[in-house]
Design a protein around this motif. Structure first.
Motif, PDB file in Angstrom:
ATOM      1  N   GLU A   5       0.823  -1.199   0.000  1.00 31.56           N
ATOM      2  CA  GLU A   5       0.000   0.000   0.000  1.00 31.56           C
ATOM      3  C   GLU A   5       0.863   1.257   0.000  1.00 31.56           C
ATOM      4  N   ILE A   6       0.345   2.260  -0.674  1.00 30.37           N
ATOM      5  CA  ILE A   6       0.951   3.587  -0.660  1.00 30.37           C
ATOM      6  C   ILE A   6       0.014   4.449   0.176  1.00 30.37           C
ATOM      7  N   HIS A   7       0.566   5.208   1.112  1.00 35.76           N
ATOM      8  CA  HIS A   7      -0.264   6.009   2.005  1.00 35.76           C
ATOM      9  C   HIS A   7      -0.033   7.505   1.838  1.00 35.76           C
ATOM     10  N   LEU A   8      -1.047   8.233   2.243  1.00 39.61           N
ATOM     11  CA  LEU A   8      -1.010   9.681   2.226  1.00 39.61           C
ATOM     12  C   LEU A   8       0.250  10.179   2.927  1.00 39.61           C
ATOM     13  N   ASN A   9       0.971  11.062   2.275  1.00 40.79           N
ATOM     14  CA  ASN A   9       2.186  11.700   2.789  1.00 40.79           C
ATOM     15  C   ASN A   9       3.385  10.768   2.942  1.00 40.79           C
ATOM     16  N   ASP A  10       3.345   9.576   2.341  1.00 43.10           N
ATOM     17  CA  ASP A  10       4.525   8.710   2.349  1.00 43.10           C
ATOM     18  C   ASP A  10       5.687   9.418   1.654  1.00 43.10           C
ATOM     19  N   VAL A  11       6.874   9.254   2.190  1.00 41.84           N
ATOM     20  CA  VAL A  11       8.106   9.788   1.605  1.00 41.84           C
ATOM     21  C   VAL A  11       9.029   8.614   1.353  1.00 41.84           C
ATOM     22  N   GLY A  12       9.674   8.591   0.196  1.00 40.35           N
ATOM     23  CA  GLY A  12      10.592   7.511  -0.133  1.00 40.35           C
ATOM     24  C   GLY A  12       9.959   6.374  -0.923  1.00 40.35           C
ATOM     25  N   THR A  13       8.718   6.524  -1.332  1.00 37.17           N
ATOM     26  CA  THR A  13       8.059   5.512  -2.158  1.00 37.17           C
ATOM     27  C   THR A  13       8.678   5.542  -3.551  1.00 37.17           C
ATOM     28  N   ILE A  14       9.060   4.377  -4.046  1.00 35.07           N
ATOM     29  CA  ILE A  14       9.707   4.276  -5.358  1.00 35.07           C
ATOM     30  C   ILE A  14       8.677   3.899  -6.409  1.00 35.07           C
ATOM     31  N   PHE A  15       8.567   4.726  -7.426  1.00 37.11           N
ATOM     32  CA  PHE A  15       7.742   4.408  -8.588  1.00 37.11           C
ATOM     33  C   PHE A  15       8.696   4.068  -9.718  1.00 37.11           C
ATOM     34  N   LYS A  40      -3.215  13.263 -10.048  1.00 34.04           N
ATOM     35  CA  LYS A  40      -3.748  13.081  -8.702  1.00 34.04           C
ATOM     36  C   LYS A  40      -5.234  12.730  -8.740  1.00 34.04           C
ATOM     37  N   SER A  41      -5.747  12.286  -7.610  1.00 31.11           N
ATOM     38  CA  SER A  41      -7.139  11.834  -7.530  1.00 31.11           C
ATOM     39  C   SER A  41      -8.145  12.922  -7.904  1.00 31.11           C
ATOM     40  N   GLN A  75      -7.590   7.430  -5.953  1.00 28.88           N
ATOM     41  CA  GLN A  75      -7.010   6.783  -7.135  1.00 28.88           C
ATOM     42  C   GLN A  75      -6.188   7.777  -7.939  1.00 28.88           C
ATOM     43  N   TRP A  76      -4.948   7.425  -8.199  1.00 27.12           N
ATOM     44  CA  TRP A  76      -4.030   8.224  -9.004  1.00 27.12           C
ATOM     45  C   TRP A  76      -3.697   7.459 -10.274  1.00 27.12           C
ATOM     46  N   GLU A  77      -3.116   8.173 -11.247  1.00 25.35           N
ATOM     47  CA  GLU A  77      -2.611   7.555 -12.469  1.00 25.35           C
ATOM     48  C   GLU A  77      -1.172   8.005 -12.677  1.00 25.35           C
ATOM     49  N   LEU A  78      -0.421   7.186 -13.390  1.00 29.22           N
ATOM     50  CA  LEU A  78       0.935   7.603 -13.758  1.00 29.22           C
ATOM     51  C   LEU A  78       1.250   7.131 -15.163  1.00 29.22           C
ATOM     52  N   GLN A  79       2.151   7.867 -15.803  1.00 31.72           N
ATOM     53  CA  GLN A  79       2.563   7.565 -17.174  1.00 31.72           C
ATOM     54  C   GLN A  79       4.009   8.006 -17.361  1.00 31.72           C
ATOM     55  N   ALA A  80       4.795   7.146 -17.983  1.00 30.78           N
ATOM     56  CA  ALA A  80       6.181   7.498 -18.293  1.00 30.78           C
ATOM     57  C   ALA A  80       6.230   8.317 -19.573  1.00 30.78           C
ATOM     58  N   PHE A  96      -2.903   3.572  -9.456  1.00 34.37           N
ATOM     59  CA  PHE A  96      -2.585   3.127  -8.102  1.00 34.37           C
ATOM     60  C   PHE A  96      -3.429   3.928  -7.117  1.00 34.37           C
ATOM     61  N   THR A  97      -3.512   3.426  -5.904  1.00 34.32           N
ATOM     62  CA  THR A  97      -4.313   4.075  -4.873  1.00 34.32           C
ATOM     63  C   THR A  97      -3.419   4.604  -3.767  1.00 34.32           C
ATOM     64  N   VAL A  98      -3.704   5.822  -3.334  1.00 35.24           N
ATOM     65  CA  VAL A  98      -3.071   6.394  -2.151  1.00 35.24           C
ATOM     66  C   VAL A  98      -4.103   6.254  -1.030  1.00 35.24           C
ATOM     67  N   PHE A  99      -3.749   5.446  -0.033  1.00 31.16           N
ATOM     68  CA  PHE A  99      -4.663   5.150   1.069  1.00 31.16           C
ATOM     69  C   PHE A  99      -4.525   6.184   2.189  1.00 31.16           C
ATOM     70  N   PRO A 100      -5.619   6.408   2.943  1.00 31.77           N
ATOM     71  CA  PRO A 100      -5.536   7.323   4.080  1.00 31.77           C
ATOM     72  C   PRO A 100      -4.762   6.689   5.230  1.00 31.77           C
TER      73      PRO A 100
END
Length: 102
Positions: A5-15, A40-41, A75-80, A96-100
């Motif tokens: 899971e990815i959470h709100l305000n996480d720092v260091g998450t690798i995409f 962003k959502s 729910q977020w989206e990403l694209q290279a 991907f989802t950013v959880f509370p």
């Protein structure tokens, strides 16, 4: 730390994104532009400079989040996005989802 899971305000998450064309890895080692675009959502689009995970021969690039990046849950989206001498391309869109937090 949650493994999936990815959470709100996480720092260091690798995409990490592997750039492919019809399922074949693209050598991006000569890319003049390497970006990961986040939607962003609530719809805001933010572009972040990416770096090679190794040397780009494997098509892999990544972005590591800093404070303030993951500032909306949902729910977020990403694209290279890469630019090579032979063209300018964008990958498929991933979700991907950013959880509370509690």
């Amino acid at each position: 730390m949650a493994a999936n899971e990815i959470h709100l305000n996480d720092v260091g998450t690798i995409f990490e994104v592997t750039v492919q064309d019809d399922g074949v890895v693209v050598d991006i080692s000569a890319a003049t532009t390497k970006e990961i675009i986040f939607k962003k959502s609530r719809g805001e689009v933010v572009t972040k400079a990416a770096v090679f995970t190794t040397d780009g021969l494997d098509g892999k690039m990544r972005y590591v989040t800093v404070e303030g990046d993951l500032d909306e849950r949902g729910q977020w989206e990403l694209q290279a996005h890469v630019v090579l001498s032979s063209g300018d391309w964008r990958s498929d869109v991933d979700v991907f989802t950013v959880f509370p937090n509690l």
